[in-house]
Write a protein that holds these residues in place. Structure first.
Motif, PDB file in Angstrom:
ATOM      1  N   VAL A  55       0.840  -1.200   0.000  1.00 17.14           N
ATOM      2  CA  VAL A  55       0.000   0.000   0.000  1.00 17.14           C
ATOM      3  C   VAL A  55       0.878   1.254   0.000  1.00 17.14           C
ATOM      4  CG1 VAL A  55      -1.646   1.337   1.383  1.00 17.14           C
ATOM      5  CG2 VAL A  55      -2.019  -1.098   1.012  1.00 17.14           C
ATOM      6  N   TYR A  56       1.935   1.233   0.791  1.00 22.96           N
ATOM      7  CA  TYR A  56       2.869   2.357   0.820  1.00 22.96           C
ATOM      8  C   TYR A  56       3.472   2.600  -0.568  1.00 22.96           C
ATOM      9  CZ  TYR A  56       7.323   4.747   1.490  1.00 22.96           C
ATOM     10  OH  TYR A  56       8.380   5.594   1.369  1.00 22.96           O
ATOM     11  N   GLY A  57       3.899   1.537  -1.236  1.00 19.06           N
ATOM     12  CA  GLY A  57       4.483   1.669  -2.572  1.00 19.06           C
ATOM     13  C   GLY A  57       3.501   2.223  -3.583  1.00 19.06           C
ATOM     14  N   ILE A  58       2.259   1.781  -3.530  1.00 16.73           N
ATOM     15  CA  ILE A  58       1.239   2.273  -4.464  1.00 16.73           C
ATOM     16  C   ILE A  58       0.949   3.749  -4.200  1.00 16.73           C
ATOM     17  CG2 ILE A  58      -1.204   2.078  -5.083  1.00 16.73           C
ATOM     18  CD1 ILE A  58      -0.873  -0.981  -4.631  1.00 16.73           C
ATOM     19  N   ILE A  59       0.834   4.117  -2.935  1.00 16.83           N
ATOM     20  CA  ILE A  59       0.585   5.522  -2.599  1.00 16.83           C
ATOM     21  C   ILE A  59       1.753   6.393  -3.052  1.00 16.83           C
ATOM     22  CG2 ILE A  59       0.388   7.135  -0.663  1.00 16.83           C
ATOM     23  CD1 ILE A  59      -1.348   5.020   0.728  1.00 16.83           C
ATOM     24  N   MET A  60       2.983   5.929  -2.838  1.00 15.17           N
ATOM     25  CA  MET A  60       4.153   6.708  -3.247  1.00 15.17           C
ATOM     26  C   MET A  60       4.227   6.847  -4.767  1.00 15.17           C
ATOM     27  SD  MET A  60       5.747   7.941  -0.730  1.00 15.17           S
ATOM     28  CE  MET A  60       7.257   8.404  -1.519  1.00 15.17           C
ATOM     29  N   VAL A  99       2.526  17.848  -1.072  1.00 13.40           N
ATOM     30  CA  VAL A  99       1.793  16.592  -1.298  1.00 13.40           C
ATOM     31  C   VAL A  99       2.062  15.620  -0.149  1.00 13.40           C
ATOM     32  CG1 VAL A  99       1.634  14.562  -2.795  1.00 13.40           C
ATOM     33  CG2 VAL A  99       1.661  16.838  -3.789  1.00 13.40           C
ATOM     34  N   GLY A 100       3.308  15.553   0.307  1.00 14.93           N
ATOM     35  CA  GLY A 100       3.644  14.673   1.420  1.00 14.93           C
ATOM     36  C   GLY A 100       2.933  15.043   2.703  1.00 14.93           C
ATOM     37  N   PRO A 132       3.727   9.537   8.966  1.00 16.36           N
ATOM     38  CA  PRO A 132       4.682  10.653   8.988  1.00 16.36           C
ATOM     39  C   PRO A 132       5.826  10.547   7.971  1.00 16.36           C
ATOM     40  CG  PRO A 132       4.286   9.848  11.206  1.00 16.36           C
ATOM     41  CD  PRO A 132       3.639   8.893  10.262  1.00 16.36           C
ATOM     42  N   ILE A 133       5.982   9.415   7.335  1.00 19.83           N
ATOM     43  CA  ILE A 133       7.126   9.251   6.439  1.00 19.83           C
ATOM     44  C   ILE A 133       6.920   9.874   5.061  1.00 19.83           C
ATOM     45  CG2 ILE A 133       6.530   7.052   5.364  1.00 19.83           C
ATOM     46  CD1 ILE A 133       9.452   6.254   5.966  1.00 19.83           C
ATOM     47  N   TYR A 134       5.690  10.148   4.659  1.00 15.97           N
ATOM     48  CA  TYR A 134       5.421  10.583   3.291  1.00 15.97           C
ATOM     49  C   TYR A 134       6.149  11.863   2.876  1.00 15.97           C
ATOM     50  CZ  TYR A 134       2.051   6.855   2.985  1.00 15.97           C
ATOM     51  OH  TYR A 134       1.474   5.627   2.961  1.00 15.97           O
ATOM     52  N   PRO A 135       6.163  12.932   3.671  1.00 16.92           N
ATOM     53  CA  PRO A 135       6.893  14.125   3.207  1.00 16.92           C
ATOM     54  C   PRO A 135       8.384  13.853   2.994  1.00 16.92           C
ATOM     55  CG  PRO A 135       5.538  14.673   5.100  1.00 16.92           C
ATOM     56  CD  PRO A 135       5.482  13.195   4.936  1.00 16.92           C
ATOM     57  N   PHE A 136       8.988  13.102   3.907  1.00 16.35           N
ATOM     58  CA  PHE A 136      10.419  12.804   3.794  1.00 16.35           C
ATOM     59  C   PHE A 136      10.708  11.924   2.588  1.00 16.35           C
ATOM     60  CE2 PHE A 136       9.480  13.426   8.320  1.00 16.35           C
ATOM     61  CZ  PHE A 136      10.277  14.533   8.568  1.00 16.35           C
ATOM     62  N   ALA A 137       9.871  10.919   2.377  1.00 22.59           N
ATOM     63  CA  ALA A 137      10.087   9.998   1.255  1.00 22.59           C
ATOM     64  C   ALA A 137       9.887  10.701  -0.085  1.00 22.59           C
ATOM     65  CB  ALA A 137       9.150   8.800   1.374  1.00 22.59           C
TER      66      ALA A 137
END
Length: 152
Positions: A55-60, A99-100, A132-137
């Motif tokens: 799910v994380y990979g698809i969202i990213m 976006v993150g 919380p990881i989305y902006p950093f990633a």
């Protein structure tokens, strides 16, 4: 400058072979990690971990919106205009950050929107924990691709 006397085709072949070797090593290490985690976690928790990762990979993938490739294209087209390149890269970083942050807020408040179709107890909690990881990633992924083109 590194490789100034080496022909372009040889540098390309060397770069591709290094990427190929790194991909093989990554797959082998990933396989070993999954086997060890499967023995340690058991099938239920390993499935939950893999679903969270998927799910994380698809969202990213959707969240990046092709922004790194677009900025790479625009910086290549700008040529010697460093000011225009700086504006493109800065806009890309700010957009990735925005976006993150939106994704972080969305996944922290409404992880059930994403987890409900899978009918997996505990997935919503893990997605909330991962939020919380989305902006950093996104910014890190953008910078790794786009700043390479910028610094050419």
């Amino acid at each position: 400058m590194v490789g100034a006397g080496v022909p372009e085709s040889r540098r390309f072949a060397l770069d591709v072979s290094m990427l190929f070797i790194a991909s093989i090593a990554s797959m082998l290490v990933g396989f070993v990690i999954v086997v060890v985690m499967g023995r340690y976690l058991g099938p239920d928790d390993l499935g939950l971990y893999r679903m969270t990762s998927t799910v994380y990979g698809i969202i990213m993938l959707g969240a990046s919106m092709g922004l790194p490739a677009a900025v790479t294209k625009y910086t290549a087209e700008q040529g010697a205009d460093r000011g225009a390149m700086s504006r493109s890269v800065s806009a890309g970083i700010l957009l990735s950050l925005a976006v993150g942050i939106c994704l972080t807020l969305l996944m922290a408040v409404f992880p059930e929107l994403v987890s409900s179709p899978f009918n997996m107890p505990g997935l919503a909690g893990l997605l909330r924990l991962l939020s919380p990881i989305y902006p950093f990633a996104l910014v890190g992924g953008f910078c790794s691709v786009s700043l390479t083109a910028y610094g050419r």
